[in-house]
Scaffold this active site. Structure first.
Site, mmCIF file in Angstrom:
data_model
loop_
_atom_site.group_PDB
_atom_site.id
_atom_site.type_symbol
_atom_site.label_atom_id
_atom_site.label_comp_id
_atom_site.label_asym_id
_atom_site.label_seq_id
_atom_site.Cartn_x
_atom_site.Cartn_y
_atom_site.Cartn_z
ATOM 1 N N ASP A 73 5.765 5.078 4.299
ATOM 2 C CA ASP A 73 5.672 4.814 5.731
ATOM 3 C C ASP A 73 7.008 5.103 6.406
ATOM 4 O OD1 ASP A 73 4.454 4.067 8.054
ATOM 5 O OD2 ASP A 73 4.511 1.911 7.674
ATOM 6 N N TYR A 134 7.427 -0.296 -6.888
ATOM 7 C CA TYR A 134 8.178 -0.434 -5.643
ATOM 8 C C TYR A 134 9.203 -1.559 -5.812
ATOM 9 C CZ TYR A 134 4.957 2.501 -2.927
ATOM 10 O OH TYR A 134 4.224 3.559 -2.437
#
Length: 279
Positions: A73, A134
């Protein structure tokens, strides 16, 4: 010929064409996402993918599409974004090591090709991926560390670290993560994912949230981290996490952490054979 046999023939033909006339390369790309609208090429904004493809075009004439393992993003960073690209053998006349040097010479300083290697004709950066890791960083101190201002979320209030660690363990396993994801103007078809690791490490004021799984929904990691931070503030308990997972409603969970603390750390693949250099 049956339809199934036809598909096998088509797949075999396509694989052979790539192997004979082209070379497929696996690339690992790192970037600071602060100046980009995410990874993907898009109208009206610059994505990391577009910048890398433009750099490739300066070395290999023509348009060569990158196929990535993920779509980060706006503002999200990466150390281990994996992508593949197919180049004509007539153009690719250098070693992968020299490609790294050549491509980095045409890239801005906040994007780097870390590794490049030949891949098998059937390798696909997205479809062969078996999982991702992540990491999210939080600076938990009254004064922000200026060296981390673009890569960590500054959270100055005191946090109950043992409570955060206990609550994080509830995310491990196969769950419906609808309560922690954000819709992208459409409803998710499948919101069940398997998280294999969710733990929090602390080194002084720096908190590192490590989340691994077989796949992630839009802003899912940031929803998990934001909720865990609110556990640390006493707004939620570890037991509340289980209720949120069962409720399947974004409104019952905590806040979404800012984008700039998130890093796509690593992408995992099932077998070495799927991305090994062909003989």
């Amino acid at each position: 010929m049956t339809l199934r046999a036809s598909k096998r023939t088509e797949k075999s033909t396509n694989t052979q064409a790539v192997d004979t006339n082209s070379v497929k390369l696996r690339l690992t790309i790192a970037y600071d996402g602060a100046n980009y609208a995410g990874w993907q090429v898009q109208k009206g904004a610059t994505g990391v993918q577009e910048v890398v493809e433009q750099a490739l075009a300066k070395i290999f004439p023509g348009q060569h599409r990158l196929h990535s393992s993920s779509r980060t993003d706006t503002g999200v960073h990466a150390l281990g974004m994996v992508a593949h690209v197919v180049l004509p053998k007539t153009q690719f006349k250098m070693t992968p090591r020299k490609l790294r040097l050549a491509l980095n010479a045409h890239l801005p300083e906040d994007i780097r090709l870390v590794t490049a290697s030949r891949a098998r004709p059937d390798f696909h950066a997205r479809f062969n991926a078996s999982g991702k890791q992540y990491r999210y960083y939080v600076w938990n101190h009254a004064a922000m560390n200026p060296l981390l201002r673009t890569t960590a979320w500054h959270y100055p209030q005191p946090l109950d670290f043992p409570a955060i660690k206990q609550a994080a363990a509830n995310f491990v396993g196969r769950h419906d993560f609808r309560s922690f994801a954000t819709n992208r103007k459409y409803e998710f078809k499948d919101t069940v994912r398997r998280v294999t690791r969710c733990e929090v490490k602390r080194s002084g004021p720096l908190l590192a949230f490590v989340i691994e799984g077989d796949g992630f929904l839009y802003r899912m990691c940031r929803g998990i981290v934001g909720t865990l931070i609110q556990v640390g503030r006493g707004r939620f308990t570890s037991e509340d996490i289980l209720h949120m997972l069962k409720h399947k409603d974004r409104r019952v969970a905590g806040m979404t952490a800012p984008a700039h603390g998130l890093v796509l750390w690593k992408v995992y693949y099932k077998t070495k054979q799927s991305n090994a250099e062909p003989n």
